[in-house]
Design an enzyme around this catalytic site. Structure first.
Site, mmCIF file in Angstrom:
data_model
loop_
_atom_site.group_PDB
_atom_site.id
_atom_site.type_symbol
_atom_site.label_atom_id
_atom_site.label_comp_id
_atom_site.label_asym_id
_atom_site.label_seq_id
_atom_site.Cartn_x
_atom_site.Cartn_y
_atom_site.Cartn_z
ATOM 1 C CE LYS A 94 10.273 -1.295 -8.932
ATOM 2 N NZ LYS A 94 9.767 -2.315 -7.766
ATOM 3 C CG HIS A 136 9.740 3.720 -7.895
ATOM 4 N ND1 HIS A 136 9.575 3.054 -6.609
ATOM 5 C CD2 HIS A 136 8.762 3.199 -8.702
ATOM 6 C CE1 HIS A 136 8.408 2.421 -6.699
ATOM 7 N NE2 HIS A 136 7.902 2.447 -7.789
ATOM 8 C CG ASP A 153 9.672 -5.469 -8.732
ATOM 9 O OD1 ASP A 153 10.716 -4.820 -9.094
ATOM 10 O OD2 ASP A 153 8.869 -4.664 -8.054
#
Length: 277
Positions: A78, A111, A48
């Site tokens: 993101k 995000h 991630d």
């Protein structure tokens, strides 16, 4: 030599993808390549990152240097908070693809909801379009409260596959979790090991009972609650030990004991913009 740990645990997203439940977080780790390489070698299948983190280059390099086939590793990134508009968000997807050095991104998230309703919805429409174009396989959000999720549903748009929120025993965000369960949205749990602020007997003593450290207990708790935890560390050795969680199971009694630590918003350890207008 075979990896010591099993990383076969996945969940099927509403997009049809299989998401590896245990992921490696890279927040506040500008030089994350050593940690990523250690994680990939150990058996992590999900990394991630985010445009805001400034380490997409390192994530892409680690993936290529690992020698693991691209299709075996799940990459999440993101959209920045200041990129909330249709055209800018689409351009951001292209920029992340270039920075990561990938042909596609497994999952792209917004995000945070830190803009406004029209901008959030335009950004979401851009991600829907990026998915149609095959640039991303799944789309989701992060730090979204029920209000922000309802905006998407009420606009009759495709619902997110994932909502990534802070989720740990002191901050369980139950209202958001229940909404996401109702609509088949997977909860990604960031800060699952409480940024090591775990000095509670319900955690420290229970960890000893299972011959584990507190971080391992907390990751296991998250998995057993059905979340997709993203423990992070810049230390390659801790990256490995954080994943040593598949050889034990927390009893229902001990799960309830840990559950009892919930303090709602008072239990927050980091930012939590779920109430953003």
């Amino acid at each position: 030599m075979a990896n010591k740990f099993s990383f076969k645990s996945t969940v099927r997203l509403n997009s049809g993808q299989e998401l590896p439940l245990l992921g490696l977080g890279t927040y506040l780790n500008d030089d994350c390549k050593p940690a990523c390489l250690a994680g990939l070698k150990q058996g992590y299948k999900h990394i991630d990152t985010a445009r805001m983190y400034g380490n997409e280059v390192q994530v892409g390099e680690a993936l290529r240097e690992s020698g693991i086939p691209r299709e075996e590793i799940y990459i999440t990134t993101k959209i920045n908070n200041n990129e909330h508009s249709y055209d800018v968000a689409l351009a951001s997807v292209d920029d992340s693809l270039k920075t990561l050095g990938l042909d596609y991104i497994d999952c792209m998230l917004i995000h945070s909801p830190l803009s406004n309703k029209p901008s959030r919805l335009e950004t979401w429409r851009a991600l829907v379009e990026a998915k149609k174009q095959g640039k991303v396989k799944a789309i989701g959000v992060s730090n979204y409260g029920v209000k922000h999720l309802e905006e998407i549903r009420e606009a009759n748009l495709e619902l997110p596959s994932i909502n990534q929120i802070e989720l740990q025993p002191r901050c369980q965000q139950k209202e958001i979790v229940e909404w996401c369960k109702k609509y088949d949205i997977v909860i990604g749990a960031y800060a699952p090991i409480m940024r090591t602020k775990w000095n509670y007997p319900e955690i420290t003593e229970t960890a000893k009972k299972y011959n584990k450290n507190p971080a391992q207990l907390l990751v296991r708790w998250s998995l057993q609650r059905g979340y997709a935890p993203l423990p992070k560390s810049a230390d390659p050795e801790r990256v490995k030990t954080n994943a040593d969680v598949f050889d034990f199971e927390i009893s229902p009694e001990d799960m309830a004991l840990i559950d009892g630590l919930d303090r709602g918003k008072e239990g927050e350890i980091t930012w939590n913009p779920i109430d953003a207008e």
